[in-house]
Motif scaffolding. Structure first.
Motif, PDB file in Angstrom:
ATOM      1  N   GLU A 132       0.840  -1.233  -0.115  1.00 27.77           N
ATOM      2  CA  GLU A 132      -0.033   0.051  -0.002  1.00 27.77           C
ATOM      3  C   GLU A 132       0.865   1.281   0.011  1.00 27.77           C
ATOM      4  OE1 GLU A 132      -2.745  -0.190   3.343  1.00 27.77           O
ATOM      5  OE2 GLU A 132      -3.509  -2.122   2.630  1.00 27.77           O
ATOM      6  N   ARG A 135       3.526   0.804  -3.972  1.00 32.58           N
ATOM      7  CA  ARG A 135       3.036   0.815  -5.474  1.00 32.58           C
ATOM      8  C   ARG A 135       2.509   2.367  -5.645  1.00 32.58           C
ATOM      9  NH1 ARG A 135       2.360  -2.547  -9.720  1.00 32.58           N
ATOM     10  NH2 ARG A 135      -0.111  -2.564  -9.264  1.00 32.58           N
ATOM     11  N   LYS A 181      -2.337 -10.705  -7.366  1.00 31.43           N
ATOM     12  CA  LYS A 181      -3.310 -10.575  -8.541  1.00 31.43           C
ATOM     13  C   LYS A 181      -3.521  -9.123  -8.635  1.00 31.43           C
ATOM     14  CE  LYS A 181      -6.226 -14.520  -8.032  1.00 31.43           C
ATOM     15  NZ  LYS A 181      -7.719 -15.190  -7.560  1.00 31.43           N
ATOM     16  N   LYS A 182      -3.105  -8.138  -7.624  1.00 28.29           N
ATOM     17  CA  LYS A 182      -3.019  -6.436  -7.725  1.00 28.29           C
ATOM     18  C   LYS A 182      -1.690  -6.092  -8.515  1.00 28.29           C
ATOM     19  CE  LYS A 182      -5.674  -6.384  -3.437  1.00 28.29           C
ATOM     20  NZ  LYS A 182      -5.665  -5.767  -1.872  1.00 28.29           N
TER      21      LYS A 182
END
Length: 314
Positions: A132, A135, A181-182
């Protein structure tokens, strides 16, 4: 066709030699170089562990087209996530966009030097929170974060590549795969098709022990790589070289040779790599076991191994 990488294994090679090896790997025709990011070697016999990010900076400057990546960095204990983002952005800028940030939940062997080693569940929570922070920083945002594990009153990255830095995650099961997946892809150390995401890069790694004498290669693999069969739940928890030595004390030369192709037989090495390609991995990094045996491996890679892998359709 898969991309093939050369692993800069910090645990077995001194820093200046790693830079020279990266230059030779580019000349040999490798598509990318992956670097391990550990504070300690697994075994005393390996004998090295320089700071990966300093090596990466030199490699970025010394090479022209070789893609670079960490395989992998842990952003939860030794490094604050905002510092990991800054490191990644700097290497991305220095390499002109050739860098991919590989992240993982880490190992006790390396991370406890900066504090207590958290429980597995807590480590995955910390990794999710670290993302968090990392990115959005890599995307050029100013970050204000107050979380359970990390605080960032205000941070932005002043130097980063315009295209950003791809982030891939080491995965071993459902929880880490869900988190990945992110992100932009996965990293795995087993040729398991379930450990990749449709349409995204999947990075694997294969250990080899090439040399003209199979017997000598088997002995070298046992001496420096006998820890490899311990599996992730054990690897992540052992605290030091004495523990790894004790845990692998009953591993035999035959055990290691069954898992690692040893010697000059080209077909055996190609078959080990093909397991990952057949499982759908888009990138496969190769580790040559033994720090003093890289030059002969890279020459053989250029003349025989890489042509055979590409002719094989891998």
């Amino acid at each position: 066709m898969a991309n093939f990488g050369y692993t800069l294994m910090c645990e077995q090679t001194a820093p200046c030699d790693l830079v020279d090896d990266a230059v030779r790997a580019e000349e040999a025709g490798y598509d990318f170089a992956a670097i391990s990011d550990h504070y300690n070697p697994w075994l005393v016999e390996q004998g090295h562990s320089p700071f990966a990010w300093s090596v990466l900076g030199a490699v970025a400057y010394a090479t022209q087209n070789l893609e670079l990546m960490t395989m992998v960095t842990c952003p939860i204990r030794r490094y604050h996530p905002a510092v990991v983002a800054q490191q990644a952005a700097t290497i991305g800028a220095m390499s002109q966009g050739r860098f991919t940030l590989g992240l993982g939940a880490g190992e006790n062997l390396n991370e406890h030097i900066a504090g207590a080693w958290p429980h597995r569940t807590q480590r995955h929570e910390m990794l999710a929170e670290a993302l968090e922070i990392i990115r959005p920083l890599l995307a050029g945002e100013t970050v204000h974060h107050g979380g359970t594990y990390f605080d960032v009153p205000e941070a932005r990255l002043w130097d980063r590549p315009d295209e950003g830095v791809p982030v891939v995650l080491a995965v071993s099961g459902e929880d880490s795969l869900a988190l990945s997946k992110k992100l932009d892809g996965t990293v795995a150390v087993a040729p398991d098709a379930s450990l990749r995401l449709p349409g995204k890069p999947a990075y694997g790694q294969v250990a080899l022990c090439y040399g003209p004498d199979e017997s000598e290669c088997r002995k070298r693999a046992l001496d420096q790589w006998r820890w490899f069969g311990l599996q992730w739940p054990v690897l992540a928890e052992l605290p030091d070289q004495r523990a790894f030595d004790a845990a692998s004390a009953f591993v035999t030369e035959d055990d290691v040779a069954a898992a690692v192709p040893c010697g000059p037989d080209l077909d055996r090495h190609v078959a080990a790599v093909r397991k990952y390609v057949d499982a759908g991995f888009t990138h496969v990094a190769l580790v040559q076991i033994g720090g003093g045996h890289q030059e002969e491996f890279l020459a053989w890679s250029q003349s025989e191994l890489l042509p055979a892998l590409r002719a094989d359709g891998a």
